[in-house]
Each structure stands twice: as C-alpha cells, then as structure tokens.
Design an enzyme around this catalytic site. Structure first.
Site, PDB file in Angstrom:
ATOM      1  N   ASP A  78       7.898  -9.676   4.275  1.00  0.00           N
ATOM      2  CA  ASP A  78       8.253  -7.785   4.924  1.00  0.00           C
ATOM      3  C   ASP A  78       9.879  -7.635   4.524  1.00  0.00           C
ATOM      4  O   ASP A  78      10.242  -8.480   4.528  1.00  0.00           O
ATOM      5  CB  ASP A  78       7.786  -7.797   6.122  1.00  0.00           C
ATOM      6  CG  ASP A  78       7.332  -5.858   6.088  1.00  0.00           C
ATOM      7  OD1 ASP A  78       7.003  -5.441   5.250  1.00  0.00           O
ATOM      8  OD2 ASP A  78       8.298  -5.736   7.058  1.00  0.00           O
TER       9      ASP A  78
ATOM     10  N   SER B  63      27.113  17.435 -35.708  1.00  0.00           N
ATOM     11  CA  SER B  63      26.175  16.963 -34.983  1.00  0.00           C
ATOM     12  C   SER B  63      25.008  18.673 -34.604  1.00  0.00           C
ATOM     13  O   SER B  63      24.692  18.670 -33.482  1.00  0.00           O
ATOM     14  CB  SER B  63      25.688  16.517 -33.884  1.00  0.00           C
ATOM     15  OG  SER B  63      27.164  16.788 -32.929  1.00  0.00           O
TER      16      SER B  63
ATOM     17  N   LYS C 282      37.021  21.575 -33.949  1.00  0.00           N
ATOM     18  CA  LYS C 282      36.569  20.256 -32.958  1.00  0.00           C
ATOM     19  C   LYS C 282      37.766  19.748 -33.384  1.00  0.00           C
ATOM     20  O   LYS C 282      37.770  19.090 -32.503  1.00  0.00           O
ATOM     21  CB  LYS C 282      35.438  20.154 -34.079  1.00  0.00           C
ATOM     22  CG  LYS C 282      33.985  20.437 -33.139  1.00  0.00           C
ATOM     23  CD  LYS C 282      32.499  20.326 -33.709  1.00  0.00           C
ATOM     24  CE  LYS C 282      32.281  19.602 -35.805  1.00  0.00           C
ATOM     25  NZ  LYS C 282      32.420  20.991 -35.828  1.00  0.00           N
ATOM     26  N   SER C 283      38.314  19.187 -34.770  1.00  0.00           N
ATOM     27  CA  SER C 283      38.712  18.286 -35.079  1.00  0.00           C
ATOM     28  C   SER C 283      40.050  18.550 -34.133  1.00  0.00           C
ATOM     29  O   SER C 283      40.666  18.087 -33.447  1.00  0.00           O
ATOM     30  CB  SER C 283      39.125  18.361 -36.134  1.00  0.00           C
ATOM     31  OG  SER C 283      37.854  17.857 -37.130  1.00  0.00           O
TER      32      SER C 283
ATOM     33  N   ASP D  76     -12.713   5.356  10.053  1.00  0.00           N
ATOM     34  CA  ASP D  76     -13.240   6.317  11.110  1.00  0.00           C
ATOM     35  C   ASP D  76     -12.692   7.604  10.590  1.00  0.00           C
ATOM     36  O   ASP D  76     -13.700   9.026  11.366  1.00  0.00           O
ATOM     37  CB  ASP D  76     -11.482   6.034  12.523  1.00  0.00           C
ATOM     38  CG  ASP D  76     -10.764   6.086  12.152  1.00  0.00           C
ATOM     39  OD1 ASP D  76      -9.913   7.037  12.621  1.00  0.00           O
ATOM     40  OD2 ASP D  76      -9.998   5.197  10.931  1.00  0.00           O
TER      41      ASP D  76
ATOM     42  N   SER E 280      31.018  24.150 -38.376  1.00  0.00           N
ATOM     43  CA  SER E 280      31.623  23.531 -39.370  1.00  0.00           C
ATOM     44  C   SER E 280      32.973  24.778 -39.289  1.00  0.00           C
ATOM     45  O   SER E 280      33.209  25.633 -39.249  1.00  0.00           O
ATOM     46  CB  SER E 280      31.684  24.356 -41.172  1.00  0.00           C
ATOM     47  OG  SER E 280      32.758  23.829 -42.041  1.00  0.00           O
TER      48      SER E 280
ATOM     49  N   SER F 201       1.801  -0.600   8.406  1.00  0.00           N
ATOM     50  CA  SER F 201       2.635  -1.036   9.723  1.00  0.00           C
ATOM     51  C   SER F 201       1.592  -0.529  11.120  1.00  0.00           C
ATOM     52  O   SER F 201       1.283  -2.110  11.333  1.00  0.00           O
ATOM     53  CB  SER F 201       4.273   0.046  10.146  1.00  0.00           C
ATOM     54  OG  SER F 201       4.625   0.181   8.979  1.00  0.00           O
TER      55      SER F 201
ATOM     56  N   VAL G 236       2.819   4.832   0.940  1.00  0.00           N
ATOM     57  CA  VAL G 236       3.479   5.376   1.920  1.00  0.00           C
ATOM     58  C   VAL G 236       1.946   6.304   3.300  1.00  0.00           C
ATOM     59  O   VAL G 236       1.075   7.007   2.630  1.00  0.00           O
ATOM     60  CB  VAL G 236       4.153   5.800   2.187  1.00  0.00           C
ATOM     61  CG1 VAL G 236       3.896   7.071   1.161  1.00  0.00           C
ATOM     62  CG2 VAL G 236       5.137   6.643   3.438  1.00  0.00           C
TER      63      VAL G 236
ATOM     64  N   GLY H  81       0.827  -1.106  -0.266  1.00  0.00           N
ATOM     65  CA  GLY H  81      -0.195   0.377   0.017  1.00  0.00           C
ATOM     66  C   GLY H  81       1.332   1.439   0.186  1.00  0.00           C
ATOM     67  O   GLY H  81       2.065   0.989  -0.034  1.00  0.00           O
TER      68      GLY H  81
HETATM   69  P1  GDP Z   1       2.383   2.801   6.717  1.00  0.00           P
HETATM   70  O1  GDP Z   1       3.315   3.699   5.965  1.00  0.00           O
HETATM   71  O2  GDP Z   1       1.154   2.362   5.656  1.00  0.00           O
HETATM   72  O3  GDP Z   1       3.635   1.979   7.154  1.00  0.00           O
HETATM   73  O4  GDP Z   1       1.313   3.723   7.383  1.00  0.00           O
HETATM   74  P2  GDP Z   1       1.252   3.527   9.074  1.00  0.00           P
HETATM   75  O5  GDP Z   1       1.223   2.345   9.477  1.00  0.00           O
HETATM   76  O6  GDP Z   1       2.396   3.420   9.395  1.00  0.00           O
HETATM   77  O7  GDP Z   1      -0.231   4.742   9.578  1.00  0.00           O
HETATM   78  C1  GDP Z   1       0.151   5.962   8.811  1.00  0.00           C
HETATM   79  C2  GDP Z   1       0.048   6.616  10.155  1.00  0.00           C
HETATM   80  O8  GDP Z   1      -2.060   7.037   9.794  1.00  0.00           O
HETATM   81  C3  GDP Z   1      -0.265   6.995  11.436  1.00  0.00           C
HETATM   82  O9  GDP Z   1      -0.060   8.237  11.720  1.00  0.00           O
HETATM   83  C4  GDP Z   1      -1.119   5.903  11.945  1.00  0.00           C
HETATM   84  O10 GDP Z   1      -1.371   6.416  13.423  1.00  0.00           O
HETATM   85  C5  GDP Z   1      -2.808   6.524  11.502  1.00  0.00           C
HETATM   86  N1  GDP Z   1      -2.984   5.694  11.076  1.00  0.00           N
HETATM   87  C6  GDP Z   1      -2.559   4.262  10.733  1.00  0.00           C
HETATM   88  N2  GDP Z   1      -4.419   2.915  10.704  1.00  0.00           N
HETATM   89  C7  GDP Z   1      -5.497   4.572  10.998  1.00  0.00           C
HETATM   90  C8  GDP Z   1      -6.747   4.444  11.390  1.00  0.00           C
HETATM   91  O11 GDP Z   1      -7.096   3.069  10.565  1.00  0.00           O
HETATM   92  N3  GDP Z   1      -7.356   5.059  10.927  1.00  0.00           N
HETATM   93  C9  GDP Z   1      -6.750   6.568  11.604  1.00  0.00           C
HETATM   94  N4  GDP Z   1      -7.538   7.530  12.042  1.00  0.00           N
HETATM   95  N5  GDP Z   1      -5.589   6.687  11.354  1.00  0.00           N
HETATM   96  C10 GDP Z   1      -4.864   5.671  11.046  1.00  0.00           C
END
Ligand code: GDP
Length: 625
Positions: free
Chosen positions: A94, A527, A459-460, A152, A455, A25, A20, A18
């Site tokens: 991982d 060229s 160059k040469s 959320d 020319s 994580s 960043v 996914g």
């Molecule tokens: P990674 O780069 O994909 O590994 O992302 P991280 O796991 O480090 O998450 C990046 C940020 O998103 C962190 O501040 C997490 O706390 C936040 N985060 C991860 N999952 C959720 C979630 O389900 N809801 C919310 N609101 N924040 C999340």
C-alpha cells in the site's frame, strides 16, 4: 561448506485496488480486524472514534490511524501492511496518497502475487476501476479477485449482484484479465470477508479470506535460467567480489557464466553469502558475492547469464507504458530506463498507440497524458540486454525516471522493435547535461517565443530589437527569422500549404534543439494557420509561447516594406497571406503586441520584459537587480 540455503517462506504480497470510495480502506480495516491481525486496543479506539462522530464502526479509520503512524515514522515499513490467515503470512502493498500509490504499484507491487479489485456493486466500475485494472495488466498480476463490495446497498439481491458481475467481467475481458473469482461482500458489515454471509445463502463460493488462502504461494523462480544483475564489484583481501541478487535461476560453483556486456565467459570459483558459510550453490531471491575466474570485471548494471540462454539484445525496444508525470510525454523526449540495477539513456522515438480510458480502445496520438497508458518505442544509443516482460517474474520490468531520478513511468519491455521495411533505424541520443544544469550556469532557462503575424506586421523588427536588448542583459538569445531560414535551411520550399507547414516544422525542430541547449529563441514566421502553430507548440513542448504581432492588414499594406502587397494586389504573386491566402489570428496568445498605437521601442521593451519574466531564474533575477 553448506548446500544451498533456501530463503524462508516469505509473506505473500497482495495489492488492493479500486475506485475512490468503493471501500478499499474499509476492506483493509475489516480484514485486519477479522483476521486478528490488529494490535491490542486498536479496535476499542476505532469503535470510540466512530461513536464520537455518531457513526457505525468506521473501519477505514483504522487505515487513517496507521497512516498517521507511518507519517510519523512509527511503523517501520511505510508501504507494507502485514496480516495472517492461520499460519500463512500476507502483506498488503500500500502507500499513502494516490500518486504514491500508483508509483508503488509500478515498483513496490511488482512482486505482488494477487490483487483484490474492489468495486462498489451499486455503482459499478468507474474511471479508477478501469485505470487500476489496466495497471494490474501492465504489471502482470496473474491472480485477480474481484470483491463486489457494498452488496448491503443492493439488499443482497442475487439478480442485481449477478448484473454487476457480468458488467465487470466484460470489462476485464477487454483487458485480457480473467478474474479468479467474484466475491459478493460487504466490507462494512463483514459479509463474506472472513465469515460466510447468512444474508446471501445463494452464494456458495469462497469468502475473501478463503480466496486469498487459495492464492498459489510465490512461484519458484529457481527453475528458470539464471539472471544475476550486477549490483557492485568489491575488492577485499586481494579478491574481487561480484555482488548482486539472483533474480531467477540458480548458480553453482564451477558454472560458466557470460558477462552480458562483453560476452566473455568466466567460471564461478566461489559463492559467498552474508551471515552464512561459503556455499556451493545459491538460488533466486538470494544476494550473493561471486568470485570469478578469470578475474573479469563487470560493471554495475551488467547481467550475468548462462552461456546457452542469453537475454534479448536490442537498441530499439517496444514498451508498454503507464505515464505518471504531470506533463504529457511526447516523441523525442530523453529519459532514463531503469532495469533492475542498470540504467540506460533512452529516447522516445514513437508513440505507437494510446489507450482511451472510457472504452479501453487504442488510438494513435502524439502524446501520452498523465496517468495514461500507451505503447511506445524507446531507442538507446547502444544495445540493451533484457528479457521481455514475463508476468510473475522481474523480467523486463522497466521503470522510466527523469534526470532527477524521479519515477515518471512504468515501462514493461515487450520486445525488440521491428524496423519498418525500407526505414533506417534512427537512434537519437540524449544529452547528459540536464536543462537545469544549463539554466543554472546561465541564470536563465531555454525557451521559444514564436512571433506570428501578417507580412509586414513587424515581426522581424521586434525580434531583432529584442535580440539586441536581451543580449545586453546577458541572455543567450538567437532569432530564427522566416526569410533567413528560406535563404538556407528551407531554400527548397515554396509557399503551398504543405511547404509552409514543412517550413514551420523545420523551424520548430531547430528551435527546440536550441532551447534544449539553454538558449532563448525568438522565431519570426508568418505561420498563418492555427493548426501549424499548434504543431510547432507540440514539437517544442515545454517552454513554448506564442506571441501575436497584431498589426491590421490595412497598416501592413500601408507600410508594405518589401512591396509585396502591391505585387499581390497586382496579381504578380499568388497565395499571399491576407490577400488571397488566409491568416488565422491566435485566439489566446501568450502575449499580444498591438503595434499600431505605440512606438516600436516601447513594443520591443514590452516583449523584452515578457521574455525576461519568463526565462530568468529567481535567484539570478535577484543578483541582477
Ligand atoms: P476507499 O476510498 O476505497 O478507501 O473507500 P472507504 O473505505 O473510505 O469507503 C468509502 C465509504 O463507503 C465509507 O463511508 C464507508 O463506510 C463506505 N463503505 C465501505 N464499505 C461499505 C459496505 O460494504 N457497505 C456500505 N454500505 N458502505 C460501505
């Protein structure tokens, strides 16, 4: 003698990918916690360190702490994180760091049964989402679960989550990936990870752990025709053992087997295996030592297969590519193709299409950028035995490595390349000597200094002067001069745009070959067109520098050493650069030599200093001084 020993039910490998910050994580931390897969005390540690930073529980800290342990070598296998669901074992493939992770995807994750694609539901798919999804397709992962994370932030709203699902589904459709499932979840809050969310009563599908539990167990490769890549051949107690791991199928004592490279058939006289009594048969996944009769000697990398089911044999192979190196890949590059235990020297003969990542469309291009996806054609000097790529097996899983054995690309082999009607198949060969070997021997690198200018600009004169001075310094140097080339190699060409372009193409191609053999090449060619010089740079690749011999038209015309300006003014020659044909000065040359104000000797010395600075190896420079 015992019957076949089946390997124990192995852990199911999965990958989590996914963009960043979309929560990968956090998800891993949450999964390990919610499935009770964490060592004692670890949770208390995370709660404590989150509290210290004034945060809610930050599950991603867990991965950080695991990573520190891995860096310190505390964890045995640095790239596999185990967890369990009831009695079923899983392992998350991982790797620390983005590049290592990508490398691992094309090698270590090759066996993964399933992938979880994490998407921030509020932000939607981003660049790495598309790149990782492409990678999943490239390595052929059949079971993809999309985790719509951070719901959320959408207040668990069914409508907005459905919109994310539609958009992601459309993206995956383009790649021909059918997601097994879309799970709306919050990794941070724990909704729909291991426990059903009460805040999304409208969602009746499985939680993430239920979805993982439904992933089919690693499929049996035992029922496919046998493939046994030879790892080694040992002699022991007067018997010869052919050793390797069965990739698919099974082998029994008495079976006839074909030794791929020579086509000879031998019979299996005995199967030995480590830590067990001799067996009468063995299956995919097992490492075996075979005694063959007659006692033929395959090589490492050879492929053993049944007589009725041979792999494909081709010297030109169509290949998908995920390119990892920092510098782009260009046509003509020589690399090594690793295919289980075999390694073949191959050359890139064409780049057939490159994927544009913004919209996943395919386009023609002359190079593959770092982290780019493409379809290319590879040629080897002799036929390679392979099975076309088949998701869920190790078939056709090529990996490209450079001469230092660094992995530079993932390359599933699609099949033999068709040769266009009327075209002759060409099989360029690559040298076994690396540029590094040659540079070490000479004390300097090979490179091309491309002098452009009107020319009569000098160059040469500059090229020949620098040639003499560099030679005196022990540098292996040669000049490709426009007029000299036109007297031989390019004698058939005139001065039309097309002919000038062809002249440049030939000069660049020759310069490249010479530079690859370690020489310093100074090209002196008018060229005049920027596009043609860009083509030369493209052909030569690494080690190309353009040098602008910047002498004004007035000065050149005043010098007129060959009487050409006078002839052009008088209309006796046409299409003359600077008079009735354009000259496009380079906007940002690697070196600019304004010849007007200084003595020729000074200009030559400047050119020589620039060249030695660029090509002489540091330790050789020390020895010289
Ligand atoms: P990674 O780069 O994909 O590994 O992302 P991280 O796991 O480090 O998450 C990046 C940020 O998103 C962190 O501040 C997490 O706390 C936040 N985060 C991860 N999952 C959720 C979630 O389900 N809801 C919310 N609101 N924040 C999340």
């Amino acid at each position: 003698m015992s019957e076949t020993l089946l390997p124990r039910a192995a852990a199911t490998p999965i990958v989590i990918v996914g963009h960043v910050d979309h929560g990968k994580s956090t998800l891993i931390g949450r999964l390990l916690h919610d499935t009770d897969s964490l060592p004692e005390g670890r949770v208390a540690q995370i709660i404590e360190s989150s509290r210290k930073r004034g945060l809610q529980v930050e599950w991603s800290f867990l991965l950080d702490s695991l990573q520190i342990e891995r860096d310190q070598g505390v964890t045995v296998d640095s790239t596999r994180i185990p967890f369990h669901l009831g009695t079923r074992q899983f392992v998350i493939v991982d790797a620390p760091g983005h590049r290592q992770f990508l490398r691992n995807m094309i090698t270590g994750a090759a066996d993964a049964e399933a992938a979880v694609l994490v998407i921030d539901a509020a932000e939607g798919a981003q660049e790495q989402t598309r790149r990782h999804a492409m990678l999943l397709r490239l390595i052929g992962i059949r079971h993809v679960i999309v985790l719509m994370n951070k719901v959320d932030l959408l207040d668990y709203d069914a409508e907005r989550i459905a919109a994310c699902e539609r958009a992601t589904g459309a993206l995956l459709d383009k790649l021909g990936i059918t997601a097994a499932l879309f799970v709306p979840a919050s990794a941070r809050e724990g909704d729909n990870i291991a426990a059903r969310s009460e805040r999304m009563a409208w969602y009746t599908g499985p939680t993430l752990t239920e979805a993982l539990d439904a992933v089919p167990a690693p499929s049996s490769r035992a029922d496919l025709p046998l493939r046994l890549p030879v790892q080694d051949v040992y002699r022991f107690d007067n018997r010869r053992y052919v050793v390797g791991r069965i990739e698919r199928g099974r082998v029994r004592v008495g079976d006839p087997l074909v030794i791929g490279s020579h086509g000879t058939v031998a019979r299996v006289a005995a199967i030995e295996s480590w830590h067990t009594a001799p067996q009468i048969s063995a299956v995919a996944g097992q490492s075996v030592a075979l005694v063959l009769e007659p006692d033929v000697i395959p090589d490492r990398g050879d492929l053993l297969h049944p007589p009725g089911d041979a792999p494909v044999r081709a010297a030109r192979i169509r290949t998908r590519l995920f390119w990892l190196r920092q510098e782009p890949l260009r046509v003509g590059e020589s690399l090594r193709l690793r295919l289980s235990t075999a390694e073949h020297a191959v050359t890139v003969v064409s780049i057939d299409s490159v994927v544009k990542l913004d919209d996943l469309t395919e386009h023609p291009s002359d190079h593959v950028p770092p982290e780019g996806f493409a379809e290319i054609t590879l040629a080897a000097s002799e036929a390679i035995l392979f099975d076309p790529f088949l998701p869920g097996t190790t078939d056709g899983r090529g990996v490209l490595v450079d001469r230092h054995q660094r992995i530079v690309g993932g390359a599933p082999l699609i099949g033999p390349a068709q040769i266009a009607e009327g075209a002759r198949a060409i099989h360029p060969t690559g040298s076994t000597l690396s540029p590094w070997d040659r540079a070490q021997a000479r004390g300097h690198r090979g490179a091309v200094f491309w002098l452009t200018g009107l020319s009569g600009s000098g160059k040469s004169t500059l090229a020949r002067g620098a040639e003499t001075a560099l030679f005196a310094e022990g540098i292996d140097v040669a000049v490709l001069d426009g007029d000299t080339l036109r007297a031989g190699l390019c004698a058939d060409l005139g001065f039309s745009d097309a002919d000038r372009r062809e002249n440049i193409r030939r000069a660049a191609s020759v310069a490249r070959i010479m530079a690859e053999t370690g020489q310093v090449v100074i090209v002196a060619l008018i060229s005049p067109l920027a596009a043609d010089r860009a083509m030369a740079r493209e052909i030569v690749g690494e080690g190309f520098e353009d040098v602008f011999v910047d002498t004004s038209l007035d000065q050149c015309e005043a010098r007129d050493p060959k009487g050409l300006y006078a002839a052009a003014r008088a209309g006796r020659i046409t299409g003359f650069t600077g008079i009735d044909a354009p000259y496009e000065p380079p906007a940002n040359p690697d070196l600019r030599l304004a010849t007007g104000a200084e003595a020729t000797g000074e200009t030559i010395a400047r050119l020589v200093r620039h060249i030695t600075g660029a090509v002489v190896l540091a330790d050789a420079a020390r020895r010289r001084s």
